[in-house]
Design a protein around this motif. Structure first.
Motif, PDB file in Angstrom:
ATOM      1  N   VAL A 115       0.755  -1.285  -0.149  1.00 41.41           N
ATOM      2  CA  VAL A 115       0.065   0.001  -0.051  1.00 41.41           C
ATOM      3  C   VAL A 115       0.867   1.126  -0.009  1.00 41.41           C
ATOM      4  N   GLU A 116       1.873   1.218   0.787  1.00 38.95           N
ATOM      5  CA  GLU A 116       2.744   2.401   0.899  1.00 38.95           C
ATOM      6  C   GLU A 116       3.638   2.580  -0.277  1.00 38.95           C
ATOM      7  N   LYS A 117       4.027   1.697  -1.158  1.00 40.33           N
ATOM      8  CA  LYS A 117       4.566   1.762  -2.361  1.00 40.33           C
ATOM      9  C   LYS A 117       3.829   2.157  -3.536  1.00 40.33           C
ATOM     10  N   LEU A 118       2.601   2.101  -3.208  1.00 41.60           N
ATOM     11  CA  LEU A 118       1.577   2.622  -4.274  1.00 41.60           C
ATOM     12  C   LEU A 118       1.145   4.041  -4.022  1.00 41.60           C
ATOM     13  N   GLY A 119       1.966   4.584  -2.989  1.00 38.93           N
ATOM     14  CA  GLY A 119       1.838   6.075  -2.679  1.00 38.93           C
ATOM     15  C   GLY A 119       0.814   6.475  -1.699  1.00 38.93           C
ATOM     16  N   ARG A 120       0.236   5.518  -1.017  1.00 36.00           N
ATOM     17  CA  ARG A 120      -0.843   5.857  -0.054  1.00 36.00           C
ATOM     18  C   ARG A 120      -0.213   5.552   1.381  1.00 36.00           C
ATOM     19  N   LYS A 121      -0.390   6.556   2.262  1.00 30.62           N
ATOM     20  CA  LYS A 121       0.174   6.382   3.584  1.00 30.62           C
ATOM     21  C   LYS A 121      -0.897   5.416   4.532  1.00 30.62           C
ATOM     22  N   ASN A 122      -0.567   4.408   4.734  1.00 29.63           N
ATOM     23  CA  ASN A 122      -1.358   3.132   5.507  1.00 29.63           C
ATOM     24  C   ASN A 122      -1.008   3.630   7.210  1.00 29.63           C
ATOM     25  N   LEU A 123      -2.140   4.433   7.521  1.00 28.00           N
ATOM     26  CA  LEU A 123      -2.080   4.826   9.239  1.00 28.00           C
ATOM     27  C   LEU A 123      -2.460   3.572   9.822  1.00 28.00           C
ATOM     28  N   SER A 124      -2.983   2.575   9.643  1.00 30.62           N
ATOM     29  CA  SER A 124      -3.457   1.482  10.302  1.00 30.62           C
ATOM     30  C   SER A 124      -2.378   0.212  10.223  1.00 30.62           C
ATOM     31  N   LYS A 125      -1.235   0.472   9.407  1.00 31.83           N
ATOM     32  CA  LYS A 125      -0.236  -0.298   9.215  1.00 31.83           C
ATOM     33  C   LYS A 125       0.506  -1.217  10.716  1.00 31.83           C
ATOM     34  N   GLY A 126       0.614  -2.485  10.426  1.00 37.69           N
ATOM     35  CA  GLY A 126       0.791  -3.051  11.675  1.00 37.69           C
ATOM     36  C   GLY A 126      -0.069  -3.320  12.911  1.00 37.69           C
ATOM     37  N   VAL A 127      -1.470  -2.911  12.614  1.00 35.52           N
ATOM     38  CA  VAL A 127      -2.359  -3.088  13.745  1.00 35.52           C
ATOM     39  C   VAL A 127      -3.500  -4.126  13.253  1.00 35.52           C
ATOM     40  N   LYS A 128      -3.964  -5.169  14.114  1.00 31.52           N
ATOM     41  CA  LYS A 128      -5.195  -6.040  14.023  1.00 31.52           C
ATOM     42  C   LYS A 128      -5.997  -5.843  15.006  1.00 31.52           C
ATOM     43  N   VAL A 129      -7.383  -5.553  14.902  1.00 32.67           N
ATOM     44  CA  VAL A 129      -8.317  -5.201  15.694  1.00 32.67           C
ATOM     45  C   VAL A 129      -9.336  -6.589  15.752  1.00 32.67           C
ATOM     46  N   HIS A 130      -9.597  -6.927  16.824  1.00 32.87           N
ATOM     47  CA  HIS A 130     -10.438  -8.037  17.138  1.00 32.87           C
ATOM     48  C   HIS A 130     -11.523  -7.585  17.909  1.00 32.87           C
ATOM     49  N   LEU A 131     -12.796  -7.265  17.258  1.00 26.68           N
ATOM     50  CA  LEU A 131     -13.973  -6.542  17.994  1.00 26.68           C
ATOM     51  C   LEU A 131     -14.839  -7.566  18.495  1.00 26.68           C
TER      52      LEU A 131
END
Length: 132
Positions: A51-67
């Motif tokens: 995603v970052e190589k495609l030019g978009r900042k991935n603000l959720s990078k490295g996060v998993k959420v279990h709701l």
């Protein structure tokens, strides 16, 4: 990189419903964790890097959420700067992520699991070797 038991968090109020997408919780957690001193960067794996190589900042990078219905468990993967005390950095990440999510969503965070997956070295490390 998201795992959820619901497609969104939904709360009912007198005037209607409020829905919070899991991606929103991931972004809150990602920003909170990345603002901690000693965190070099978040580690998002292959998809996050793409995603970052495609030019978009991935603000959720490295996060998993279990709701759950009214609670959540968060897993955060970080790389720590060399020389930082890892347990202190991890505790600060847990505190910032928990408070950030709870303050912004009202959702109870029951766990913040911090996975330290690397150390960022900004300068070459000098090794003490005796030459013969």
């Amino acid at each position: 990189m998201m795992e959820t038991s619901l497609s969104h968090l939904e709360q009912s109020y007198d005037m209607g419903r409020v829905e919070i997408a899991p991606e929103v919780i991931q972004v809150i957690a990602g920003i909170a964790a990345s603002e901690v001193d000693g965190v070099a960067y978040m580690n998002g794996g292959f998809v996050g890097e793409l995603v970052e190589k495609l030019g978009r900042k991935n603000l959720s990078k490295g996060v998993k959420v279990h709701l759950g219905e009214h609670h959540t468990v968060v897993d955060v993967s970080i790389v720590v700067q060399y020389g930082e005390h890892i347990p202190d950095v991890a505790r600060q990440v847990q505190h910032r992520v928990k408070n950030g999510i709870e303050d912004m969503t009202g959702l109870e965070v029951v766990e913040v699991n911090v996975h330290v997956v690397g150390v960022q070295v900004s300068q070459p490390v000098k090794l003490n070797r005796e030459e013969k």
